[in-house]
Design a protein around this motif. Sequence first.
Motif, PDB file in Angstrom:
ATOM      1  N   GLU A  38       0.759  -1.368   0.052  1.00  0.00           N
ATOM      2  CA  GLU A  38       0.097  -0.079  -0.066  1.00  0.00           C
ATOM      3  C   GLU A  38       0.698   1.267  -0.036  1.00  0.00           C
ATOM      4  OE1 GLU A  38      -2.635  -0.272   3.466  1.00  0.00           O
ATOM      5  OE2 GLU A  38      -3.547  -2.055   2.623  1.00  0.00           O
ATOM      6  N   ARG A  39       2.227   1.041   0.496  1.00  0.00           N
ATOM      7  CA  ARG A  39       2.938   2.217   0.780  1.00  0.00           C
ATOM      8  C   ARG A  39       4.013   2.310  -0.486  1.00  0.00           C
ATOM      9  NH1 ARG A  39       0.787   0.890   5.323  1.00  0.00           N
ATOM     10  NH2 ARG A  39       0.396   2.082   6.989  1.00  0.00           N
ATOM     11  N   GLU A  40       4.199   1.366  -1.254  1.00  0.00           N
ATOM     12  CA  GLU A  40       5.268   1.224  -1.977  1.00  0.00           C
ATOM     13  C   GLU A  40       5.267   2.370  -3.037  1.00  0.00           C
ATOM     14  OE1 GLU A  40       7.215  -1.892  -5.400  1.00  0.00           O
ATOM     15  OE2 GLU A  40       5.260  -2.260  -4.656  1.00  0.00           O
ATOM     16  N   GLU A  41       4.325   2.649  -3.713  1.00  0.00           N
ATOM     17  CA  GLU A  41       4.197   3.802  -4.644  1.00  0.00           C
ATOM     18  C   GLU A  41       4.677   5.128  -4.007  1.00  0.00           C
ATOM     19  OE1 GLU A  41       1.558   5.414  -8.587  1.00  0.00           O
ATOM     20  OE2 GLU A  41       0.518   3.976  -7.191  1.00  0.00           O
ATOM     21  N   ALA A  42       3.959   5.387  -3.043  1.00  0.00           N
ATOM     22  CA  ALA A  42       4.188   6.721  -2.293  1.00  0.00           C
ATOM     23  C   ALA A  42       5.628   6.915  -1.772  1.00  0.00           C
ATOM     24  CB  ALA A  42       3.288   6.960  -1.122  1.00  0.00           C
ATOM     25  N   ASN A  43       6.110   5.740  -1.301  1.00  0.00           N
ATOM     26  CA  ASN A  43       7.774   5.562  -0.994  1.00  0.00           C
ATOM     27  C   ASN A  43       8.612   5.992  -2.178  1.00  0.00           C
ATOM     28  OD1 ASN A  43       8.549   5.010   2.047  1.00  0.00           O
ATOM     29  ND2 ASN A  43       6.358   4.396   1.676  1.00  0.00           N
ATOM     30  N   ARG A  44       8.223   5.220  -3.281  1.00  0.00           N
ATOM     31  CA  ARG A  44       9.182   5.148  -4.590  1.00  0.00           C
ATOM     32  C   ARG A  44       9.066   6.557  -4.928  1.00  0.00           C
ATOM     33  NH1 ARG A  44      11.282   0.662  -6.418  1.00  0.00           N
ATOM     34  NH2 ARG A  44      10.295  -1.188  -6.058  1.00  0.00           N
ATOM     35  N   SER A  45       7.920   7.339  -4.773  1.00  0.00           N
ATOM     36  CA  SER A  45       7.762   8.700  -5.644  1.00  0.00           C
ATOM     37  C   SER A  45       8.252   9.848  -4.655  1.00  0.00           C
ATOM     38  CB  SER A  45       6.395   8.878  -5.934  1.00  0.00           C
ATOM     39  OG  SER A  45       5.444   9.196  -4.783  1.00  0.00           O
ATOM     40  N   GLY A  46       8.540   9.582  -3.668  1.00  0.00           N
ATOM     41  CA  GLY A  46       9.087  10.486  -2.660  1.00  0.00           C
ATOM     42  C   GLY A  46       7.850  11.304  -1.752  1.00  0.00           C
ATOM     43  N   GLU A  47       6.768  10.744  -1.898  1.00  0.00           N
ATOM     44  CA  GLU A  47       5.513  11.617  -1.263  1.00  0.00           C
ATOM     45  C   GLU A  47       5.541  11.204   0.097  1.00  0.00           C
ATOM     46  OE1 GLU A  47       1.792  10.865  -3.312  1.00  0.00           O
ATOM     47  OE2 GLU A  47       2.712  10.843  -5.288  1.00  0.00           O
ATOM     48  N   MET A  48       6.107   9.963   0.352  1.00  0.00           N
ATOM     49  CA  MET A  48       5.849   9.305   1.726  1.00  0.00           C
ATOM     50  C   MET A  48       7.438   8.940   2.074  1.00  0.00           C
ATOM     51  SD  MET A  48       3.609   6.228   3.045  1.00  0.00           S
ATOM     52  CE  MET A  48       2.033   6.838   2.974  1.00  0.00           C
TER      53      MET A  48
END
Length: 129
Positions: free
Chosen positions: A62-72
């Motif tokens: 659930e958090r992978e995309e946000a962590n990859r993009s730098g949003e999280m």
Amino acid sequence: MDQELARQLVELGHKGSSLEREEFETSKAAAEASRLASESQQKKLASIGKELKDNFLRALAEREEANRSGEMTSIIFIRVQNSHEQEISGYIDYSHQLKFEDFKPYFSRKKRLMPKPTEGKPTYIMTHA
């Protein structure tokens, strides 16, 4: 030019405006680069297509995309036992690890997520009697 790129150019307000050819080509290239980056980001997700029964892996997915993009940015505290029955605990900077390590084996359950001695100081090793 594909339909999606044409739509993006229209959305950017270029329909009917008198753009110079150079401005148009620049806008077209920027829209294409944005589209390719978005597709590339989706392809990079290691959790896509994996059946995740484990709550921990589901939370990471659930958090992978946000962590990859730098949003999280996510810091994981993990405590596991190694093959010698020693407890190992430590912190893992998830967004940092996603940049340098392939997470597909973790999401496929072929590899176990373990803290590394080089990250997340302190790491404790306790032996159970």
